[in-house]
Enzyme design. Sequence first.
Site, PDB file in Angstrom:
ATOM      1  N   ASN A  55       8.021   0.466   9.612  1.00 49.60           N
ATOM      2  CA  ASN A  55       6.917  -0.204   8.923  1.00 49.60           C
ATOM      3  C   ASN A  55       6.752   0.288   7.486  1.00 49.60           C
ATOM      4  OD1 ASN A  55       5.341   2.140   8.941  1.00 49.60           O
ATOM      5  ND2 ASN A  55       4.267   1.568  10.803  1.00 49.60           N
ATOM      6  N   TYR A  56       5.717  -0.270   6.806  1.00 48.80           N
ATOM      7  CA  TYR A  56       5.542   0.002   5.383  1.00 48.80           C
ATOM      8  C   TYR A  56       4.389   0.970   5.113  1.00 48.80           C
ATOM      9  CZ  TYR A  56       8.947  -3.764   4.977  1.00 48.80           C
ATOM     10  OH  TYR A  56      10.077  -4.540   5.100  1.00 48.80           O
ATOM     11  N   PHE A  57       4.042   1.812   6.102  1.00 44.62           N
ATOM     12  CA  PHE A  57       3.311   3.064   5.899  1.00 44.62           C
ATOM     13  C   PHE A  57       1.797   3.000   5.765  1.00 44.62           C
ATOM     14  CE2 PHE A  57       7.521   3.253   3.951  1.00 44.62           C
ATOM     15  CZ  PHE A  57       8.121   4.206   4.750  1.00 44.62           C
ATOM     16  N   VAL A  58       1.205   1.850   5.435  1.00 43.42           N
ATOM     17  CA  VAL A  58      -0.245   1.838   5.269  1.00 43.42           C
ATOM     18  C   VAL A  58      -0.855   2.327   6.581  1.00 43.42           C
ATOM     19  CG1 VAL A  58      -2.275   0.431   4.828  1.00 43.42           C
ATOM     20  CG2 VAL A  58      -0.109  -0.103   3.675  1.00 43.42           C
ATOM     21  N   HIS A 100      -4.297  -2.746   8.850  1.00 42.72           N
ATOM     22  CA  HIS A 100      -2.891  -2.623   9.230  1.00 42.72           C
ATOM     23  C   HIS A 100      -2.843  -1.981  10.621  1.00 42.72           C
ATOM     24  CE1 HIS A 100      -1.237  -3.554   5.129  1.00 42.72           C
ATOM     25  NE2 HIS A 100      -2.547  -3.477   4.919  1.00 42.72           N
ATOM     26  N   HIS A 113       1.781  -7.835  11.795  1.00 42.41           N
ATOM     27  CA  HIS A 113       0.690  -7.186  12.528  1.00 42.41           C
ATOM     28  C   HIS A 113       0.324  -7.880  13.838  1.00 42.41           C
ATOM     29  CE1 HIS A 113      -0.958  -5.223   8.575  1.00 42.41           C
ATOM     30  NE2 HIS A 113       0.148  -4.673   9.000  1.00 42.41           N
TER      31      HIS A 113
END
Length: 628
Positions: free
Chosen positions: A120-123, A573, A529
């Site tokens: 994933n992109y960490f948020v 998120h 999500h």
Amino acid sequence: MHLVRCSIGLLLLAWSANAIVYKTFGALPQISFDYVIVGAGTAGNVLANRLTENSAVNVLVIEAGPSDEDVLPAIAPLLAPGLANSPYDWNYTTLPQEGMNNRIIPYNRGRLLGGSSSANYFVHQSGSSDDYDKLASITGDRGWSWTNMRRYVYEHENFVKPSHVENAEKRYVPEEHGNLGMLPISLPSNPVALDDLVISATRELSDKFPYNPDTSGGTNLLGIGWVQQSIANGTRSSSSTTYLRSANARPNLFILIETQALKLLPTGYSGVKPAFRGVLLSSENSTPGYVFATREVILSAGTIGTPQLLLLSGIGPQKDLERHGIRTIVDKPSVGRNFSDHVLVPYWYDTKGLDTLDDTFRQPALMQAAIGKWMDNRTGVIANGGVNQMGFFRFQPNSSIFDLTLDPASGPKAPHWQMLISNFWNSRYVPIPNEGRFITFCTTLISPVSRGIVELASSNPLDKPIIDPRYLTNDYDKQALRDAARTMRKFASAKVFSDYIISPAGGSAGETDEALDDHIQNTADMVFHAVGTSSMSPENANWGVVDSTLRVKGTDGLRVIDASVWPFVPSVHTQGPTYLVALRGADIILEEHKPKTWSDFLLYVRTTWSSCSSALWRLGGLDNRVEF
Ligand SMILES: Cc1cc2nc3c(=O)[nH]c(=O)nc-3n(C[C@H](O)[C@H](O)[C@H](O)COP(=O)(O)OP(=O)(O)OC[C@H]3O[C@@H](n4cnc5c(N)ncnc54)[C@H](O)[C@@H]3O)c2cc1C
Ligand SMILES: *[C@@H]1O[C@H](CO)[C@@H](O)[C@H](O)[C@H]1NC(C)=O
Ligand SMILES: *[C@@H]1O[C@H](CO)[C@@H](O)[C@H](O)[C@H]1NC(C)=O
Ligand SMILES: *[C@@H]1O[C@H](CO)[C@@H](O)[C@H](O)[C@H]1NC(C)=O
Ligand SMILES: *[C@@H]1O[C@H](CO)[C@@H](O)[C@H](O)[C@H]1NC(C)=O
Ligand SMILES: *[C@@H]1O[C@H](CO)[C@@H](O)[C@H](O)[C@H]1NC(C)=O
């Protein structure tokens, strides 16, 4: 991404050496375990950790994909998009989406240890208190309320204060976070010129765009603030690098990778309820075989994988199962239904800023230098995710949008939409122009009304399921994205940006409803999500898949613990809410399986033995075989 693959070999990150990671089920020393967890993803690894704390209990966790060890794009933050359509991705795509100009949307999911937490992109956020209170109200279980769930934030988080950021405590509220938990989380480490401008704009326009001192959620999610990331020391924190790795040395944990669960096996009855304590597996290059759970099988295969397995096992809508020749064991019309997800729309601007990432993405030499810097000491642009600030907003209570639907937000403190700010041309669909520097303001639909579906394409477990999110098929959702764009532009026109932002770029300037719709239809993407496909529901509801203790209704010995149990997409998120659900799920299991009296204990030994022996007996004459 060729570049990324070339660099993989250069990296040496040691897993603690104790783990025995099996690559084929034939190599396992036993076929029966107390718990069998399907999917070593975000939720699955939390369970693997918590359930093996008791050394008398053994646990098998099964992962379809390979190890995450030494997989550079799963470790180096900015390289994460390189996992899409790689050997570490399921490579799903959606059906053509009518609300998105009939585009087919690539639906990436991590297929490696850590699952989507490795991709994933960490948020990283916990969720709005309203999300948990709504969940408690839907299920009638106070245990899901924020008052109860908040303690898991402290159990989960290890908030690492970045040493080189001055006044870091102004960018988050330390009391809202744990620092003794499992998952290292921190603030963006790579400062850019846009940072100060965004924070100044929150002062200039504090009325509509207030500063939020902590974006993790709880009772104060609204406003613009600093992103918190599942990154520390320039390195990804996934459920594999944390929960799984720290349980690695336990002899009662068995990790089986490169092995796909094909379906569940019914193993007799408990009263009238069919028990599902067997799992049919297939390791790469070997014939299928079974493993059994004496206590429970736990599905943690995610919002796509979990409903697919339930359907393949005869748990789902009877008429759909019949179409594929699958015998219905439990008629459950909600399996795979109520898919809900966030949708994102990018708006690009030409900028005078000199430090955007566009050239790094365009020029291999710059990318290689950035990777080199990261290799040296885990710093620079590669050490960071793609977003430093974001904001959450509500529509005015008197907005005409609420003529279209009842307020779909989780509650009065929860947002309707979100803004994500990045200092580069951000889009999977519209390629970056050859020249110029850009920033992107994305608007995201946070409380969507549209619902989609995951269903089988065939009875072959190796076929990808059909994913039809039905994005933007509801008038509220379309209006919400138009309204969000108009409000976002008021932020972008703050005076502090006047020397920095030149003008809208890439045809994203349209102002009429038609022009906005056109841009939205052609550029909207999803935010990965999705939830809802194995939804929790009230005890006596005629819909839903699991009860508030996450047991699959109408079955014995089977639970689902992953993002798919959320009945609606949380306002943030989704990795944080998935971790928190898994932590409570583990507590529920541990509590239930504590034998409370001697007679409980004897009963437990008898029932687990009988379900196991009936399973073994049935191995000879399966009536629900899988065709290959
Ligand atoms: C590209 C991307 C970017 C994202 N960005 C963010 C973000 O910035 N912030 C955020 O909060 N969330 C983000 N998300 C979403 C978030 O990561 C997910 O909501 C969350 O990780 C879901 O966890 P899960 O446990 O339900 O599923 P997963 O973590 O996906 O785990 C499921 C696991 O089960 C395995 N599996 C599936 N089927 C089988 C089978 N039949 N047999 C064996 N194993 C199986 C899978 O390989 C996987 O390892 C992103 C997701 C993606 C994919
Ligand atoms: C996804 O695509 C990549 C690149 O084509 C491939 O290597 C990989 O095996 C695919 N994954 C699956 C699960 O098929
Ligand atoms: C980050 O690095 C520092 C210094 O090398 C180390 O002391 C610390 O434990 C690391 N933190 C995490 C969460 O890895
Ligand atoms: C979807 O969820 C709603 C509640 O949010 C419920 O009323 C409905 O029955 C569900 N639909 C299905 C098919 O499960
Ligand atoms: C990392 O290395 C660079 C030189 O490449 C140096 O300027 C910087 O101070 C180092 N940072 C840390 C945190 O060690
Ligand atoms: C809604 O209320 C705000 C004040 O809260 C007011 O400024 C605005 O004009 C109202 N809008 C409509 C459409 O009534």
